[in-house]
Motif scaffolding. Sequence first.
Motif, PDB file in Angstrom:
ATOM      1  N   LEU A   2       0.822  -1.207   0.000  1.00 24.21           N
ATOM      2  CA  LEU A   2       0.000   0.000   0.000  1.00 24.21           C
ATOM      3  C   LEU A   2       0.858   1.260   0.000  1.00 24.21           C
ATOM      4  O   LEU A   2       0.561   2.226  -0.711  1.00 24.21           O
ATOM      5  N   GLN A   3       1.913   1.258   0.811  1.00 24.19           N
ATOM      6  CA  GLN A   3       2.786   2.433   0.853  1.00 24.19           C
ATOM      7  C   GLN A   3       3.427   2.682  -0.503  1.00 24.19           C
ATOM      8  O   GLN A   3       3.492   3.834  -0.971  1.00 24.19           O
ATOM      9  N   LEU A   4       3.878   1.619  -1.149  1.00 21.28           N
ATOM     10  CA  LEU A   4       4.541   1.776  -2.446  1.00 21.28           C
ATOM     11  C   LEU A   4       3.539   2.196  -3.517  1.00 21.28           C
ATOM     12  O   LEU A   4       3.823   3.078  -4.339  1.00 21.28           O
ATOM     13  N   GLY A   5       2.375   1.587  -3.523  1.00 20.71           N
ATOM     14  CA  GLY A   5       1.364   1.963  -4.502  1.00 20.71           C
ATOM     15  C   GLY A   5       0.950   3.412  -4.367  1.00 20.71           C
ATOM     16  O   GLY A   5       0.815   4.134  -5.363  1.00 20.71           O
ATOM     17  N   GLU A   9      11.525 -16.157  11.202  1.00 25.24           N
ATOM     18  CA  GLU A   9      12.220 -14.897  11.435  1.00 25.24           C
ATOM     19  C   GLU A   9      12.732 -14.290  10.134  1.00 25.24           C
ATOM     20  O   GLU A   9      12.849 -13.075  10.000  1.00 25.24           O
ATOM     21  N   HIS A  10      13.018 -15.152   9.157  1.00 27.18           N
ATOM     22  CA  HIS A  10      13.429 -14.660   7.848  1.00 27.18           C
ATOM     23  C   HIS A  10      12.245 -13.976   7.154  1.00 27.18           C
ATOM     24  O   HIS A  10      12.409 -12.940   6.499  1.00 27.18           O
ATOM     25  N   ALA A  11      11.056 -14.547   7.331  1.00 25.99           N
ATOM     26  CA  ALA A  11       9.849 -13.924   6.772  1.00 25.99           C
ATOM     27  C   ALA A  11       9.608 -12.567   7.412  1.00 25.99           C
ATOM     28  O   ALA A  11       9.244 -11.595   6.736  1.00 25.99           O
ATOM     29  N   VAL A  12       9.820 -12.468   8.724  1.00 26.29           N
ATOM     30  CA  VAL A  12       9.668 -11.195   9.430  1.00 26.29           C
ATOM     31  C   VAL A  12      10.657 -10.166   8.901  1.00 26.29           C
ATOM     32  O   VAL A  12      10.306  -9.008   8.645  1.00 26.29           O
ATOM     33  N   ALA A  13      11.909 -10.598   8.722  1.00 25.28           N
ATOM     34  CA  ALA A  13      12.959  -9.664   8.282  1.00 25.28           C
ATOM     35  C   ALA A  13      12.682  -9.142   6.879  1.00 25.28           C
ATOM     36  O   ALA A  13      12.831  -7.936   6.611  1.00 25.28           O
ATOM     37  N   LEU A  14      12.285 -10.021   5.961  1.00 25.72           N
ATOM     38  CA  LEU A  14      12.015  -9.590   4.588  1.00 25.72           C
ATOM     39  C   LEU A  14      10.822  -8.639   4.524  1.00 25.72           C
ATOM     40  O   LEU A  14      10.881  -7.583   3.885  1.00 25.72           O
ATOM     41  N   SER A  15       9.737  -8.998   5.197  1.00 21.85           N
ATOM     42  CA  SER A  15       8.560  -8.130   5.181  1.00 21.85           C
ATOM     43  C   SER A  15       8.841  -6.820   5.908  1.00 21.85           C
ATOM     44  O   SER A  15       8.404  -5.749   5.478  1.00 21.85           O
ATOM     45  N   GLY A  16       9.586  -6.904   7.012  1.00 21.13           N
ATOM     46  CA  GLY A  16       9.954  -5.687   7.734  1.00 21.13           C
ATOM     47  C   GLY A  16      10.805  -4.771   6.890  1.00 21.13           C
ATOM     48  O   GLY A  16      10.608  -3.549   6.872  1.00 21.13           O
ATOM     49  N   ALA A  17      11.764  -5.360   6.171  1.00 21.79           N
ATOM     50  CA  ALA A  17      12.621  -4.558   5.299  1.00 21.79           C
ATOM     51  C   ALA A  17      11.801  -3.877   4.207  1.00 21.79           C
ATOM     52  O   ALA A  17      12.021  -2.697   3.886  1.00 21.79           O
ATOM     53  N   ALA A  18      10.841  -4.594   3.639  1.00 22.44           N
ATOM     54  CA  ALA A  18       9.989  -4.022   2.591  1.00 22.44           C
ATOM     55  C   ALA A  18       9.141  -2.884   3.133  1.00 22.44           C
ATOM     56  O   ALA A  18       8.999  -1.832   2.501  1.00 22.44           O
ATOM     57  N   ARG A  19       8.589  -3.068   4.320  1.00 22.21           N
ATOM     58  CA  ARG A  19       7.754  -2.037   4.921  1.00 22.21           C
ATOM     59  C   ARG A  19       8.573  -0.781   5.248  1.00 22.21           C
ATOM     60  O   ARG A  19       8.146   0.344   5.017  1.00 22.21           O
ATOM     61  N   LEU A  20       9.808  -0.976   5.758  1.00 18.91           N
ATOM     62  CA  LEU A  20      10.659   0.161   6.121  1.00 18.91           C
ATOM     63  C   LEU A  20      11.180   0.889   4.887  1.00 18.91           C
ATOM     64  O   LEU A  20      11.239   2.122   4.861  1.00 18.91           O
ATOM     65  N   LEU A  21      11.555   0.133   3.862  1.00 14.71           N
ATOM     66  CA  LEU A  21      12.062   0.755   2.638  1.00 14.71           C
ATOM     67  C   LEU A  21      10.973   1.573   1.950  1.00 14.71           C
ATOM     68  O   LEU A  21      11.219   2.703   1.511  1.00 14.71           O
ATOM     69  N   THR A  22       9.774   1.020   1.846  1.00 11.53           N
ATOM     70  CA  THR A  22       8.699   1.756   1.164  1.00 11.53           C
ATOM     71  C   THR A  22       8.284   2.984   1.961  1.00 11.53           C
ATOM     72  O   THR A  22       7.870   3.993   1.379  1.00 11.53           O
ATOM     73  N   GLU A  36      10.440   4.804   3.717  1.00 11.98           N
ATOM     74  CA  GLU A  36      11.515   5.761   3.434  1.00 11.98           C
ATOM     75  C   GLU A  36      11.325   6.410   2.068  1.00 11.98           C
ATOM     76  O   GLU A  36      11.489   7.625   1.911  1.00 11.98           O
ATOM     77  N   ILE A  37      10.957   5.612   1.071  1.00 12.70           N
ATOM     78  CA  ILE A  37      10.743   6.144  -0.270  1.00 12.70           C
ATOM     79  C   ILE A  37       9.523   7.068  -0.289  1.00 12.70           C
ATOM     80  O   ILE A  37       9.521   8.110  -0.960  1.00 12.70           O
ATOM     81  N   GLY A  38       8.481   6.704   0.460  1.00 15.94           N
ATOM     82  CA  GLY A  38       7.306   7.554   0.538  1.00 15.94           C
ATOM     83  C   GLY A  38       7.619   8.917   1.132  1.00 15.94           C
ATOM     84  O   GLY A  38       7.168   9.954   0.626  1.00 15.94           O
ATOM     85  N   LEU A  39       8.402   8.924   2.190  1.00 21.89           N
ATOM     86  CA  LEU A  39       8.805  10.193   2.805  1.00 21.89           C
ATOM     87  C   LEU A  39       9.660  11.020   1.846  1.00 21.89           C
ATOM     88  O   LEU A  39       9.514  12.246   1.763  1.00 21.89           O
TER      89      LEU A  39
END
Length: 356
Positions: free
Chosen positions: A217-220, A279-292, A294-297
Amino acid sequence: MNARHALEHSLDALCEKLRVHAVVQERECDLAPSVEVLRQAQLLEDSGRLRPTRTVRRLMRIAGANLSVARLMEGHVNALRLVEEHGNAEQQAEVRTLVRDGALLGVWGADGERPIQAKDITGLLDGGKKYASGLGTVTHAMITVDVASRIRLCVIDVRDEARQDGTSWSMSGMCATRSGTFDVTGIDGAAAMWVGAADIYTNEPGFISGVWRIAALQLGATLGLLEAATRKLSDLGRLEAEAQLARLAPVAIRALGAEGLVMRAAEFAESEAAQAAPEHAVALSGAARLLTEEIGLQAIAAIEQSLGLEHFAMDCESGRIARDLAVYMRQAARDALLLRAGRHLLADAGLWEAIS
């Protein structure tokens, strides 16, 4: 026209309707017409059966047109997933029937001043939820309830207007979601649909590893913001200025690159492999949420500079999208997510595991 192109054309037309609706809905705080567009296109019915990458694409497109509607769509998708994963066959069939009959589902997890409690699942509920998105539009919500100091999930009918308080939602953005408070006091637990065992709501994979949907949603919405800004700049004859391109092109490039991470996070989080490596699933999804985020800001700041004061006019499309996006990106526990994802990704072989 092949099936794929027909689907894309249909989604284009649907998103254009949602984009037009957004102008009025920010003022009237009524998403019902847009939800009806989703319902008529049968997007609410098939949401629980899509591959995760299809879900990402759909959420991104809808968020690019109308982030408030996409927020409700994401809650509906999440509720369906929880019932499909933790509910029994009878509950799954009942929820599918509700959706076929026009129900819009939500997931309301934020506790109000009095967290919802019950002595047992057949007793009366007491308390309420805040930030309950879609008051008056969501028909059935999955809520968290403290039952004997254990967190349980149940689905309740939330159409009773007397229990809704939309006045508590007074944010500068996401106004149309009407994310107010809902009082459950006196609702009979025996009439609720209790889904799954105690404490399953926060299990991984599925809880934090599901924030890939927020990232989508953030990226879209960021891409929708860039589109609105470039349309405005083009109308003003200012888009070709080198200063504009230098500001906006890096944001667009990062946004295009982030789509791959969101897709990867979604695929892994919904795969069998995630069961062995939650925990790998958490890290990947967390990274995606944080990156998007940052890009939104970055996009908001760049567009403010590019459009100047016109961006802040109440009737400016880019201004409305930026207001919504700024509020939506303020999800809870950001710093905790950063630390948790970072610890995993920066551990021995963590980064190599992430890209393998």
